[in-house]
Design a protein around this motif. Structure first.
Motif, mmCIF file in Angstrom:
data_model
loop_
_atom_site.group_PDB
_atom_site.id
_atom_site.type_symbol
_atom_site.label_atom_id
_atom_site.label_comp_id
_atom_site.label_asym_id
_atom_site.label_seq_id
_atom_site.Cartn_x
_atom_site.Cartn_y
_atom_site.Cartn_z
ATOM 1 N N ILE A 113 4.998 -9.045 4.955
ATOM 2 C CA ILE A 113 5.594 -8.041 5.837
ATOM 3 C C ILE A 113 5.481 -6.638 5.232
ATOM 4 C CG2 ILE A 113 7.768 -7.252 6.860
ATOM 5 C CD1 ILE A 113 6.623 -9.645 8.294
ATOM 6 N N PHE A 114 5.554 -6.549 3.897
ATOM 7 C CA PHE A 114 5.492 -5.238 3.232
ATOM 8 C C PHE A 114 4.216 -4.498 3.613
ATOM 9 C CE2 PHE A 114 4.562 -2.191 -0.041
ATOM 10 C CZ PHE A 114 5.790 -1.679 -0.416
ATOM 11 N N THR A 115 3.086 -5.168 3.544
ATOM 12 C CA THR A 115 1.816 -4.518 3.866
ATOM 13 C C THR A 115 1.745 -4.130 5.338
ATOM 14 O OG1 THR A 115 0.634 -5.636 2.081
ATOM 15 C CG2 THR A 115 -0.690 -4.839 3.924
ATOM 16 N N ILE A 116 2.230 -4.980 6.212
ATOM 17 C CA ILE A 116 2.221 -4.680 7.649
ATOM 18 C C ILE A 116 3.046 -3.432 7.937
ATOM 19 C CG2 ILE A 116 2.931 -5.488 9.930
ATOM 20 C CD1 ILE A 116 2.375 -8.344 8.956
ATOM 21 N N LYS A 117 4.260 -3.384 7.408
ATOM 22 C CA LYS A 117 5.146 -2.249 7.685
ATOM 23 C C LYS A 117 4.653 -0.977 6.996
ATOM 24 C CE LYS A 117 9.373 -4.758 8.807
ATOM 25 N NZ LYS A 117 10.802 -5.001 8.490
ATOM 26 N N SER A 118 4.096 -1.113 5.806
ATOM 27 C CA SER A 118 3.567 0.067 5.114
ATOM 28 C C SER A 118 2.412 0.672 5.892
ATOM 29 C CB SER A 118 3.112 -0.314 3.709
ATOM 30 O OG SER A 118 4.205 -0.705 2.910
ATOM 31 N N ASN A 119 1.569 -0.175 6.443
ATOM 32 C CA ASN A 119 0.450 0.306 7.255
ATOM 33 C C ASN A 119 0.951 1.024 8.503
ATOM 34 O OD1 ASN A 119 -2.436 0.441 8.036
ATOM 35 N ND2 ASN A 119 -1.778 -0.921 9.681
ATOM 36 N N LEU A 120 1.995 0.482 9.108
ATOM 37 C CA LEU A 120 2.581 1.128 10.291
ATOM 38 C C LEU A 120 3.119 2.510 9.943
ATOM 39 C CD1 LEU A 120 3.750 1.278 13.148
ATOM 40 C CD2 LEU A 120 5.676 -0.107 12.343
ATOM 41 N N LEU A 121 3.843 2.617 8.840
ATOM 42 C CA LEU A 121 4.440 3.897 8.464
ATOM 43 C C LEU A 121 3.389 4.916 8.040
ATOM 44 C CD1 LEU A 121 7.459 2.435 6.501
ATOM 45 C CD2 LEU A 121 7.586 3.720 8.638
ATOM 46 N N ALA A 122 2.328 4.442 7.403
ATOM 47 C CA ALA A 122 1.274 5.347 6.946
ATOM 48 C C ALA A 122 0.399 5.838 8.093
ATOM 49 C CB ALA A 122 0.410 4.653 5.897
ATOM 50 N N ASN A 123 0.293 5.046 9.150
ATOM 51 C CA ASN A 123 -0.603 5.359 10.274
ATOM 52 C C ASN A 123 0.130 5.319 11.606
ATOM 53 O OD1 ASN A 123 -3.303 5.222 8.696
ATOM 54 N ND2 ASN A 123 -2.315 3.281 8.185
ATOM 55 N N TYR A 124 1.388 5.751 11.599
ATOM 56 C CA TYR A 124 2.258 5.604 12.769
ATOM 57 C C TYR A 124 1.672 6.214 14.040
ATOM 58 C CZ TYR A 124 3.643 10.424 11.684
ATOM 59 O OH TYR A 124 3.633 11.767 11.440
ATOM 60 N N SER A 125 1.051 7.387 13.931
ATOM 61 C CA SER A 125 0.536 8.046 15.130
ATOM 62 C C SER A 125 -0.600 7.256 15.760
ATOM 63 C CB SER A 125 0.087 9.469 14.816
ATOM 64 O OG SER A 125 -0.933 9.471 13.827
ATOM 65 N N ARG A 126 -1.346 6.537 14.951
ATOM 66 C CA ARG A 126 -2.450 5.712 15.451
ATOM 67 C C ARG A 126 -1.918 4.606 16.366
ATOM 68 N NH1 ARG A 126 -5.947 2.773 10.965
ATOM 69 N NH2 ARG A 126 -6.193 4.977 10.349
ATOM 70 N N TYR A 127 -0.675 4.191 16.116
ATOM 71 C CA TYR A 127 -0.103 3.098 16.890
ATOM 72 C C TYR A 127 0.863 3.593 17.965
ATOM 73 C CZ TYR A 127 -2.073 0.672 12.906
ATOM 74 O OH TYR A 127 -2.928 0.215 11.930
ATOM 75 N N GLY A 128 0.848 4.888 18.231
ATOM 76 C CA GLY A 128 1.615 5.432 19.341
ATOM 77 C C GLY A 128 3.012 5.889 19.009
ATOM 78 N N PHE A 129 3.358 5.964 17.734
ATOM 79 C CA PHE A 129 4.691 6.414 17.339
ATOM 80 C C PHE A 129 4.658 7.888 16.930
ATOM 81 C CE2 PHE A 129 4.621 1.859 16.686
ATOM 82 C CZ PHE A 129 5.830 1.453 17.228
ATOM 83 N N GLU A 130 5.813 8.546 17.062
ATOM 84 C CA GLU A 130 5.927 9.955 16.688
ATOM 85 C C GLU A 130 6.857 10.180 15.503
ATOM 86 O OE1 GLU A 130 6.863 12.432 20.018
ATOM 87 O OE2 GLU A 130 5.303 11.564 21.309
ATOM 88 N N GLN A 131 7.786 9.243 15.278
ATOM 89 C CA GLN A 131 8.775 9.405 14.216
ATOM 90 C C GLN A 131 8.779 8.185 13.305
ATOM 91 O OE1 GLN A 131 10.332 12.139 13.693
ATOM 92 N NE2 GLN A 131 10.008 13.229 15.611
#
Length: 216
Positions: A113-131
């Motif tokens: 889970i650590f790698t999945i969540k770290s990738n999300l936080l590092a590339n949040y805009s790529r996945y449609g998030f703003e914050q």
């Protein structure tokens, strides 16, 4: 299904030094191993074990421990918290490998889970998030919108004014919901990555009959 580490480490940072926290990890995992053994003895054979996520990126921990910019990592998260998470996860992974050999007739799957969540936080805009680091349901406004004195959904007097903490207008723009937990949109991303199988050991394909029984 087990999700281990976040509460064990988060609580420890309030009362222990970093070295003491690292020294406590084997004890935490020994207790976890004992629990797995008891479940196995009672007939459990399918174990799906999630490691802990990047603890230092939660608004709650950033608000408490992130005031010193020199202690933040490249993503703006509390470095020591994330370091402790990584070290616990390394030992948890080793424990899961041990359990896989010890319980040959069981399915023991470790999920990163650590790698999945770290990738999300590092590339949040790529996945449609703003914050990536600000809570959707919190108090205080940017940059974290988190105040330990009042939680999501509560009504209290803060700084002389009565305040009710409500959610943001669009939670799909946020990774974090209330300073601790992820939003539904972020959890949907995490689940989608789990289901690719590439973050699991053994790989998902080996356990697919078991995992298909799980409902999201």
């Amino acid at each position: 299904m087990f999700d281990i580490g976040q509460n064990d480490l988060a609580g420890a940072f309030y009362s222990k030094t970093f070295d003491q926290i690292l020294a406590s990890i084997p004890t935490i995992l020994l207790q976890f191993e004992d629990g797995i053994g008891k479940l196995y003895d009672q007939g459990a054979r399918n174990f799906w074990i999630h490691n802990t996520g990047p603890l230092g990126c939660l608004p709650q921990n950033l608000a408490k421990f992130g005031s010193d910019a020199s202690k933040l990592d490249e993503f703006g998260c509390v470095g020591l918290h994330n370091q402790a998470s990584r070290l616990l996860n390394l030992q948890l992974h080793a424990l899961c490998k041990k359990l896989q050999g010890q319980y040959a007739d069981a399915n023991v799957t470790y999920v990163d889970i650590f790698t999945i969540k770290s990738n999300l936080l590092a590339n949040y805009s790529r996945y449609g998030f703003e914050q990536p680091l600000m809570a959707c349901c919190g108090y205080g406004g940017p940059p974290l919108n988190y105040d330990s004195r009042i939680s999501c959904g509560q009504t209290k007097v803060v700084n002389g004014s009565t305040v009710t903490v409500k959610g943001c207008d669009d939670s799909t723009e946020y990774v974090n919901w209330d300073g601790i937990h992820y939003t539904e949109a972020a959890n949907q991303y995490v689940a989608s990555q789990i289901l690719t199988g590439k973050y699991s050991d053994p790989p998902f394909a080996d356990k697919m009959p078991f995992l298909l029984k799980l409902k999201f």
